[in-house]
Motif scaffolding. Structure first.
Motif, PDB file in Angstrom:
ATOM      1  N   VAL A 161     -20.760  14.743  -6.681  1.00 12.12           N
ATOM      2  CA  VAL A 161     -20.036  13.726  -5.906  1.00 12.12           C
ATOM      3  C   VAL A 161     -21.040  12.775  -5.258  1.00 12.12           C
ATOM      4  CG1 VAL A 161     -18.612  13.370  -3.828  1.00 12.12           C
ATOM      5  CG2 VAL A 161     -17.972  15.117  -5.499  1.00 12.12           C
ATOM      6  N   ARG A 162     -22.108  13.327  -4.677  1.00 12.26           N
ATOM      7  CA  ARG A 162     -23.125  12.481  -4.043  1.00 12.26           C
ATOM      8  C   ARG A 162     -23.794  11.565  -5.059  1.00 12.26           C
ATOM      9  NH1 ARG A 162     -23.795  16.901  -0.449  1.00 12.26           N
ATOM     10  NH2 ARG A 162     -25.273  17.964  -1.793  1.00 12.26           N
ATOM     11  N   LYS A 163     -24.115  12.119  -6.238  1.00 13.03           N
ATOM     12  CA  LYS A 163     -24.745  11.309  -7.294  1.00 13.03           C
ATOM     13  C   LYS A 163     -23.840  10.161  -7.706  1.00 13.03           C
ATOM     14  CE  LYS A 163     -26.463  14.621 -10.109  1.00 13.03           C
ATOM     15  NZ  LYS A 163     -26.898  15.212 -11.367  1.00 13.03           N
ATOM     16  N   GLU A 164     -22.563  10.457  -7.893  1.00 13.72           N
ATOM     17  CA  GLU A 164     -21.596   9.443  -8.305  1.00 13.72           C
ATOM     18  C   GLU A 164     -21.446   8.381  -7.221  1.00 13.72           C
ATOM     19  OE1 GLU A 164     -18.653   7.586 -10.792  1.00 13.72           O
ATOM     20  OE2 GLU A 164     -20.467   8.765 -11.088  1.00 13.72           O
ATOM     21  N   THR A 165     -21.439   8.793  -5.972  1.00 14.29           N
ATOM     22  CA  THR A 165     -21.337   7.845  -4.858  1.00 14.29           C
ATOM     23  C   THR A 165     -22.521   6.882  -4.872  1.00 14.29           C
ATOM     24  OG1 THR A 165     -20.138   9.478  -3.542  1.00 14.29           O
ATOM     25  CG2 THR A 165     -21.151   7.660  -2.331  1.00 14.29           C
ATOM     26  N   ARG A 211     -15.069  24.071  11.004  1.00 14.61           N
ATOM     27  CA  ARG A 211     -15.192  23.969   9.544  1.00 14.61           C
ATOM     28  C   ARG A 211     -16.005  22.767   9.052  1.00 14.61           C
ATOM     29  NH1 ARG A 211     -10.645  25.553   5.957  1.00 14.61           N
ATOM     30  NH2 ARG A 211      -9.899  23.480   6.403  1.00 14.61           N
ATOM     31  N   PRO A 212     -15.879  21.571   9.658  1.00 15.44           N
ATOM     32  CA  PRO A 212     -16.716  20.466   9.171  1.00 15.44           C
ATOM     33  C   PRO A 212     -18.210  20.759   9.310  1.00 15.44           C
ATOM     34  CG  PRO A 212     -14.915  19.615  10.502  1.00 15.44           C
ATOM     35  CD  PRO A 212     -14.899  21.121  10.642  1.00 15.44           C
ATOM     36  N   VAL A 213     -18.588  21.441  10.383  1.00 18.40           N
ATOM     37  CA  VAL A 213     -19.996  21.791  10.599  1.00 18.40           C
ATOM     38  C   VAL A 213     -20.415  22.886   9.614  1.00 18.40           C
ATOM     39  CG1 VAL A 213     -21.655  22.737  12.271  1.00 18.40           C
ATOM     40  CG2 VAL A 213     -19.950  21.065  13.016  1.00 18.40           C
ATOM     41  N   VAL A 214     -19.548  23.878   9.414  1.00 11.50           N
ATOM     42  CA  VAL A 214     -19.823  24.952   8.443  1.00 11.50           C
ATOM     43  C   VAL A 214     -20.024  24.342   7.060  1.00 11.50           C
ATOM     44  CG1 VAL A 214     -18.892  27.016   7.301  1.00 11.50           C
ATOM     45  CG2 VAL A 214     -18.567  26.716   9.768  1.00 11.50           C
ATOM     46  N   ALA A 215     -19.128  23.445   6.672  1.00 16.68           N
ATOM     47  CA  ALA A 215     -19.221  22.805   5.357  1.00 16.68           C
ATOM     48  C   ALA A 215     -20.542  22.057   5.216  1.00 16.68           C
ATOM     49  CB  ALA A 215     -18.044  21.857   5.151  1.00 16.68           C
ATOM     50  N   ALA A 216     -20.910  21.298   6.240  1.00 18.56           N
ATOM     51  CA  ALA A 216     -22.158  20.530   6.193  1.00 18.56           C
ATOM     52  C   ALA A 216     -23.372  21.458   6.090  1.00 18.56           C
ATOM     53  CB  ALA A 216     -22.273  19.645   7.434  1.00 18.56           C
ATOM     54  N   LYS A 217     -23.370  22.536   6.869  1.00 16.54           N
ATOM     55  CA  LYS A 217     -24.499  23.468   6.839  1.00 16.54           C
ATOM     56  C   LYS A 217     -24.624  24.176   5.487  1.00 16.54           C
ATOM     57  CE  LYS A 217     -24.834  24.469  11.783  1.00 16.54           C
ATOM     58  NZ  LYS A 217     -26.258  24.485  12.101  1.00 16.54           N
ATOM     59  N   LEU A 218     -23.499  24.365   4.813  1.00 23.00           N
ATOM     60  CA  LEU A 218     -23.514  25.015   3.497  1.00 23.00           C
ATOM     61  C   LEU A 218     -23.688  24.014   2.351  1.00 23.00           C
ATOM     62  CD1 LEU A 218     -20.703  27.693   3.935  1.00 23.00           C
ATOM     63  CD2 LEU A 218     -23.161  28.110   3.737  1.00 23.00           C
ATOM     64  N   GLY A 219     -23.555  22.727   2.665  1.00 20.45           N
ATOM     65  CA  GLY A 219     -23.701  21.705   1.638  1.00 20.45           C
ATOM     66  C   GLY A 219     -22.507  21.608   0.708  1.00 20.45           C
ATOM     67  N   VAL A 220     -21.319  21.855   1.265  1.00 23.03           N
ATOM     68  CA  VAL A 220     -20.087  21.773   0.474  1.00 23.03           C
ATOM     69  C   VAL A 220     -19.062  20.940   1.245  1.00 23.03           C
ATOM     70  CG1 VAL A 220     -20.484  24.031  -0.607  1.00 23.03           C
ATOM     71  CG2 VAL A 220     -19.072  23.900   1.430  1.00 23.03           C
ATOM     72  N   SER A 221     -17.935  20.646   0.598  1.00 24.34           N
ATOM     73  CA  SER A 221     -16.857  19.918   1.273  1.00 24.34           C
ATOM     74  C   SER A 221     -15.976  20.913   2.036  1.00 24.34           C
ATOM     75  CB  SER A 221     -16.013  19.165   0.251  1.00 24.34           C
ATOM     76  OG  SER A 221     -15.337  20.089  -0.579  1.00 24.34           O
ATOM     77  N   ILE A 222     -15.144  20.385   2.905  1.00 19.55           N
ATOM     78  CA  ILE A 222     -14.197  21.244   3.627  1.00 19.55           C
ATOM     79  C   ILE A 222     -13.219  21.863   2.623  1.00 19.55           C
ATOM     80  CG2 ILE A 222     -12.368  21.293   5.366  1.00 19.55           C
ATOM     81  CD1 ILE A 222     -13.934  19.074   6.830  1.00 19.55           C
ATOM     82  N   ARG A 228     -20.998  26.967  -7.089  1.00 19.32           N
ATOM     83  CA  ARG A 228     -20.125  26.021  -7.792  1.00 19.32           C
ATOM     84  C   ARG A 228     -19.797  24.816  -6.896  1.00 19.32           C
ATOM     85  NH1 ARG A 228     -16.541  29.624  -9.150  1.00 19.32           N
ATOM     86  NH2 ARG A 228     -15.223  29.241  -7.362  1.00 19.32           N
ATOM     87  N   GLU A 229     -19.443  25.092  -5.649  1.00 22.03           N
ATOM     88  CA  GLU A 229     -19.080  24.016  -4.718  1.00 22.03           C
ATOM     89  C   GLU A 229     -20.276  23.134  -4.374  1.00 22.03           C
ATOM     90  OE1 GLU A 229     -16.145  23.030  -4.024  1.00 22.03           O
ATOM     91  OE2 GLU A 229     -15.073  24.746  -4.842  1.00 22.03           O
ATOM     92  N   ARG A 230     -21.464  23.735  -4.259  1.00 20.57           N
ATOM     93  CA  ARG A 230     -22.667  22.937  -4.008  1.00 20.57           C
ATOM     94  C   ARG A 230     -22.951  22.019  -5.190  1.00 20.57           C
ATOM     95  NH1 ARG A 230     -27.078  26.935  -1.162  1.00 20.57           N
ATOM     96  NH2 ARG A 230     -26.574  26.307   0.965  1.00 20.57           N
ATOM     97  N   ALA A 231     -22.761  22.530  -6.403  1.00 22.97           N
ATOM     98  CA  ALA A 231     -22.973  21.716  -7.605  1.00 22.97           C
ATOM     99  C   ALA A 231     -21.972  20.563  -7.634  1.00 22.97           C
ATOM    100  CB  ALA A 231     -22.846  22.581  -8.855  1.00 22.97           C
ATOM    101  N   THR A 232     -20.722  20.872  -7.303  1.00 21.51           N
ATOM    102  CA  THR A 232     -19.686  19.834  -7.253  1.00 21.51           C
ATOM    103  C   THR A 232     -20.066  18.772  -6.230  1.00 21.51           C
ATOM    104  OG1 THR A 232     -17.975  21.405  -7.876  1.00 21.51           O
ATOM    105  CG2 THR A 232     -17.234  19.407  -6.758  1.00 21.51           C
ATOM    106  N   GLN A 233     -20.496  19.208  -5.071  1.00 24.94           N
ATOM    107  CA  GLN A 233     -20.863  18.275  -3.999  1.00 24.94           C
ATOM    108  C   GLN A 233     -22.049  17.415  -4.421  1.00 24.94           C
ATOM    109  OE1 GLN A 233     -18.797  17.984  -1.729  1.00 24.94           O
ATOM    110  NE2 GLN A 233     -19.762  16.873  -0.086  1.00 24.94           N
ATOM    111  N   ALA A 234     -23.002  17.992  -5.124  1.00 29.37           N
ATOM    112  CA  ALA A 234     -24.165  17.243  -5.610  1.00 29.37           C
ATOM    113  C   ALA A 234     -23.723  16.163  -6.597  1.00 29.37           C
ATOM    114  CB  ALA A 234     -25.174  18.188  -6.259  1.00 29.37           C
TER     115      ALA A 234
END
Length: 133
Positions: free
Chosen positions: A111-115, A62-73, A103-109
């Protein structure tokens, strides 16, 4: 008097995690033994065919799947993805681009911006602190 250092070993699950592969897809001899630090290093520097194949085609954990999809676990879980996926399944999901994935990719984006914003703010504060001192 000789000092015997025990070889540092790890469970197969730990080694699989460090290698970024799905434990259940590894060969039986890997899953049933223990892995020494030297063996892990050898697997990382000169991966056998089974390891290269797993990394290339999956199934991926799952961590690899999440990374490849650009989302969190957590995003995977919210999208209903609870199992390991192959590279082919991941690519199919990217092509389908279901609403949850967008939706999850947008959320992840966000999160990255805020970080990045927080990191810059901390650096700015540290710089001001140095100038004041």
């Amino acid at each position: 008097m000789t000092s015997h250092h025990g070889t540092q070993t790890m469970k197969p699950a730990t080694a699989a995690k460090k290698l970024g592969v799905y434990l259940e897809a590894t060969p039986a001899e890997f899953r049933e033994g223990v892995v020494s630090r030297d063996e892990l290093n050898a697997l990382q520097t000169d991966p056998p065919e089974w390891l290269s194949e797993l990394r290339r085609n999956g199934p991926h954990p799952r961590p690899v799947v999440a990374a490849k999809l650009g989302v969190s676990i957590s995003g995977l879980a919210r999208g209903g993805v609870m199992e390991a996926l192959t590279t082919e399944q991941i690519e199919a999901l990217k092509q389908e681009s279901p609403e949850w994935l967008q939706r999850e990719r947008a959320t992840q984006a966000e999160v990255r911006k805020e970080t990045v914003r927080l990191k810059e703010k901390r650096a700015e504060r540290a710089e001001k602190g140095e100038q004041a001192g």
